[in-house]
Motif scaffolding. Structure first.
Motif, PDB file in Angstrom:
ATOM      1  N   CYS A 341      28.867  40.491  25.740  1.00  0.00           N
ATOM      2  CA  CYS A 341      28.284  41.658  25.061  1.00  0.00           C
ATOM      3  C   CYS A 341      26.849  41.971  25.470  1.00  0.00           C
ATOM      4  CB  CYS A 341      28.321  41.450  23.542  1.00  0.00           C
ATOM      5  SG  CYS A 341      29.973  41.341  22.841  1.00  0.00           S
ATOM      6  N   PHE A 342      26.111  40.950  25.936  1.00  0.00           N
ATOM      7  CA  PHE A 342      24.682  41.162  26.174  1.00  0.00           C
ATOM      8  C   PHE A 342      24.209  40.802  27.580  1.00  0.00           C
ATOM      9  CE2 PHE A 342      24.814  40.055  21.498  1.00  0.00           C
ATOM     10  CZ  PHE A 342      24.672  41.359  21.055  1.00  0.00           C
ATOM     11  N   LYS A 343      25.063  40.225  28.384  1.00  0.00           N
ATOM     12  CA  LYS A 343      24.666  39.846  29.736  1.00  0.00           C
ATOM     13  C   LYS A 343      25.292  40.814  30.746  1.00  0.00           C
ATOM     14  CE  LYS A 343      22.513  36.252  28.139  1.00  0.00           C
ATOM     15  NZ  LYS A 343      21.032  36.234  28.071  1.00  0.00           N
ATOM     16  N   ASP A 344      24.491  41.259  31.717  1.00  0.00           N
ATOM     17  CA  ASP A 344      24.973  42.246  32.683  1.00  0.00           C
ATOM     18  C   ASP A 344      26.255  41.788  33.374  1.00  0.00           C
ATOM     19  OD1 ASP A 344      22.899  43.920  32.103  1.00  0.00           O
ATOM     20  OD2 ASP A 344      21.683  43.389  33.840  1.00  0.00           O
ATOM     21  N   GLU A 345      26.305  40.526  33.760  1.00  0.00           N
ATOM     22  CA  GLU A 345      27.472  40.016  34.470  1.00  0.00           C
ATOM     23  C   GLU A 345      28.720  40.082  33.598  1.00  0.00           C
ATOM     24  OE1 GLU A 345      29.017  35.819  36.512  1.00  0.00           O
ATOM     25  OE2 GLU A 345      26.913  36.056  35.922  1.00  0.00           O
ATOM     26  N   GLY A 346      28.581  39.736  32.320  1.00  0.00           N
ATOM     27  CA  GLY A 346      29.725  39.762  31.418  1.00  0.00           C
ATOM     28  C   GLY A 346      30.171  41.170  31.095  1.00  0.00           C
ATOM     29  N   ILE A 347      29.221  42.054  30.855  1.00  0.00           N
ATOM     30  CA  ILE A 347      29.556  43.448  30.555  1.00  0.00           C
ATOM     31  C   ILE A 347      30.268  44.084  31.739  1.00  0.00           C
ATOM     32  CG2 ILE A 347      28.589  45.728  30.045  1.00  0.00           C
ATOM     33  CD1 ILE A 347      26.350  44.249  28.505  1.00  0.00           C
ATOM     34  N   GLN A 348      29.778  43.791  32.940  1.00  0.00           N
ATOM     35  CA  GLN A 348      30.424  44.315  34.142  1.00  0.00           C
ATOM     36  C   GLN A 348      31.828  43.759  34.283  1.00  0.00           C
ATOM     37  OE1 GLN A 348      29.249  46.613  36.483  1.00  0.00           O
ATOM     38  NE2 GLN A 348      31.315  46.485  37.321  1.00  0.00           N
ATOM     39  N   ALA A 349      32.026  42.488  33.908  1.00  0.00           N
ATOM     40  CA  ALA A 349      33.351  41.879  34.009  1.00  0.00           C
ATOM     41  C   ALA A 349      34.344  42.561  33.085  1.00  0.00           C
ATOM     42  CB  ALA A 349      33.260  40.389  33.671  1.00  0.00           C
ATOM     43  N   VAL A 350      33.869  43.045  31.934  1.00  0.00           N
ATOM     44  CA  VAL A 350      34.758  43.722  30.984  1.00  0.00           C
ATOM     45  C   VAL A 350      34.993  45.175  31.380  1.00  0.00           C
ATOM     46  CG1 VAL A 350      35.031  44.488  28.591  1.00  0.00           C
ATOM     47  CG2 VAL A 350      34.124  42.198  29.069  1.00  0.00           C
ATOM     48  N   TYR A 351      33.927  45.893  31.688  1.00  0.00           N
ATOM     49  CA  TYR A 351      34.025  47.338  31.879  1.00  0.00           C
ATOM     50  C   TYR A 351      34.199  47.777  33.324  1.00  0.00           C
ATOM     51  CZ  TYR A 351      33.114  48.432  27.023  1.00  0.00           C
ATOM     52  OH  TYR A 351      33.231  48.558  25.659  1.00  0.00           O
ATOM     53  N   GLY A 352      33.885  46.920  34.257  1.00  0.00           N
ATOM     54  CA  GLY A 352      34.013  47.303  35.652  1.00  0.00           C
ATOM     55  C   GLY A 352      35.459  47.296  36.122  1.00  0.00           C
ATOM     56  N   PRO A 353      35.711  47.713  37.358  1.00  0.00           N
ATOM     57  CA  PRO A 353      37.083  47.739  37.900  1.00  0.00           C
ATOM     58  C   PRO A 353      37.769  46.377  37.785  1.00  0.00           C
ATOM     59  CG  PRO A 353      35.577  48.914  39.350  1.00  0.00           C
ATOM     60  CD  PRO A 353      34.727  48.249  38.317  1.00  0.00           C
ATOM     61  N   ASN A 354      39.022  46.412  37.384  1.00  0.00           N
ATOM     62  CA  ASN A 354      39.791  45.181  37.222  1.00  0.00           C
ATOM     63  C   ASN A 354      41.266  45.480  37.504  1.00  0.00           C
ATOM     64  OD1 ASN A 354      41.133  45.932  34.542  1.00  0.00           O
ATOM     65  ND2 ASN A 354      38.960  46.062  33.986  1.00  0.00           N
ATOM     66  N   SER A 355      42.097  44.457  37.424  1.00  0.00           N
ATOM     67  CA  SER A 355      43.511  44.629  37.768  1.00  0.00           C
ATOM     68  C   SER A 355      44.245  45.512  36.772  1.00  0.00           C
ATOM     69  CB  SER A 355      44.199  43.266  37.848  1.00  0.00           C
ATOM     70  OG  SER A 355      44.125  42.586  36.601  1.00  0.00           O
TER      71      SER A 355
END
Length: 451
Positions: A341-355
């Motif tokens: 919820c608060f770290k750029d890497e984690g937020i990107q992992a949730v909202y960025g392109p994925n399978s």
């Protein structure tokens, strides 16, 4: 509350590794001991913290998205094992919290459910404090009970005005001219004049969703069903304005009254009968996955305002993450939620392109304000919306959302009164004053006073 029947169906857990709980009271779950309420962060580093946690999430697309994001978390915290489980949270979590048996270390939960179970959850106020001023005020307010924060804010579900661009162009209606809800009625009349068979504005036939939608419109005006002290405020100019608008729209024959994305709804969206859908961002699932004949013809704009210059969005639904007071390893659950919820890497992992979502998760936006930059999208423009940059529309609309009050524990139960009466208003069986008087009386007598 935030999860629509289709397309938004989340989340994680923490385990004790190095360091003890810095809380008042005894260890959680101890027989005959007081259960601590305030959680402190682990003192160990990411490379040394160890343990195992169980995290509950709903099944469906979000489970798969978070499963992939958890894999990234485990790379950052290699000593943490996460048992990510698909659970019927609505049926199971509340009873599990009350019984205190086999509770998870953390769970996804609707914002509307958190306030009613605060006594069974960790107080996360101190952990959220470094991020509080950088989180959407709405999400902080709905997770706060008696000045304490009990949920880790996750998504922000801004309301948008979905519309058929081709029909508006044919009718000579400029979407930029729809600045207020009165303007929306004017545009709907223009379209109906061009095509008398059309009933341009969607109003939902599901009592729960119609009440959720109602609260979005109230939030736009800076109000909600109760104030911060729990006092009912349904009898107000703001709610009267909404109910009067509904009465006018239905009375003028401008409304399609259909259940959310069921066949009757999908058919009238595809055949041009419905042209405007004022709804949450998660309606983007429809053109991407359900609408066939009109895929690529829908667009999103900010909601109209209730008064000129007023807020152009409100929140419809939303979810957060909770850590049960009797969790075995709550500190590690916090590390997971902090990462997501608060770290750029984690937020990107949730909202960025994925399978699951090759272009990124586009059914909500994060509630963490530093990442809500219209110029730095987390998900890509959507082909099913004609290549529109939904991220830019949603983040700009989100910046206008007012704060709110904590959601009362009885909100879902009030649908038996308010949600059902909204349906009667749409059907022409009740007046705005009737809806207010009858709903307020029954909610006060059967829910507030008995609380």
């Amino acid at each position: 509350m935030s999860t629509p029947p289709i397309g938004r169906r989340g989340f994680i857990k923490g385990a004790l590794g190095v360091g003890a709980l810095a809380v008042a009271g005894c260890a959680p779950g101890g027989s005959g001991q007081a259960v601590p309420s305030k959680l402190a962060a682990p003192s160990a580093t990411a490379s040394t913290v160890k343990g195992e946690i169980t995290i509950w999430n709903r099944s469906g697309d979000l489970f798969k998205v978070f499963d992939a994001a958890i894999a990234k978390f485990k790379q950052a915290y290699p000593g943490v094992t996460v048992n990510h489980q698909q659970v019927d949270i609505d049926a199971k979590l509340a009873n599990t919290l009350i019984s205190g048996t086999d509770v998870p270390d953390g769970s996804f939960w609707d914002d509307a459910k958190i306030g009613g179970q605060a006594e069974h959850l960790y107080d996360l106020t101190d952990l959220i404090a470094p991020y509080q001023d950088k989180t959407a005020p709405y999400k902080i307010s709905v997770n706060t009970v008696d000045g304490k924060i009990y949920g880790v804010p996750w998504d922000l579900d801004p309301g948008l005005l979905w519309y058929r661009e081709d029909i508006l162009e044919a009718a000579g209606v400029d979407i930029a001219s729809i600045a207020t809800y009165d303007d929306l009625l004017t545009a709907a009349r223009t379209i109906k004049d061009k095509n008398p068979a059309s009933k341009p504005i969607h109003l939902d036939k599901n009592p729960f969703l119609s009440q959720l939608w109602l609260e979005m419109l109230a939030n736009q005006q800076g109000t909600s069903l109760t104030d911060a002290s729990g006092k009912l405020r349904l009898d107000s100019p703001e709610y009267k304005k909404i109910f009067t608008w509904i009465e006018q729209a239905t009375g003028d024959g401008l409304v399609t009254h259909a259940p959310y994305l069921e066949p009757a709804d999908v058919n009238t969206l595809d055949n041009g009968q419905q042209v405007f859908v004022p709804w949450a961002i998660w309606w983007s699932f429809a053109p991407q996955n359900l609408l066939k004949a009109t895929k690529g013809k829908w667009r999103a704009a900010p909601l109209p305002a209730w008064t000129p210059g007023g807020a152009r969005s409100g929140v419809m639904g939303g979810s957060s993450f909770v850590i049960p007071a009797k969790a075995k390893n709550p500190e590690l659950a916090w590390l997971l939620y902090e990462y997501l919820c608060f770290k750029d890497e984690g937020i990107q992992a949730v909202y960025g392109p994925n399978s699951v979502y090759p272009g990124g998760l586009s059914t909500s936006v994060p509630s963490y304000l530093p990442v809500l930059d219209p110029a730095k999208p987390l998900f890509q423009p959507i082909e099913a919306l004609g290549g529109q940059d939904l991220w830019k529309v949603a983040t700009e609309a989100s910046s206008t959302i007012p704060a709110a009050a904590p959601i009362p524990w009885w909100w879902a139960q009030s649908v038996d009164y308010l949600g059902n009466n909204v349906q009667r208003l749409i059907e022409g069986k009740m007046s705005p004053d009737d809806v207010i008087a009858d709903s307020a009386k029954k909610i006060q007598r059967n829910l507030v006073d008995r609380g």
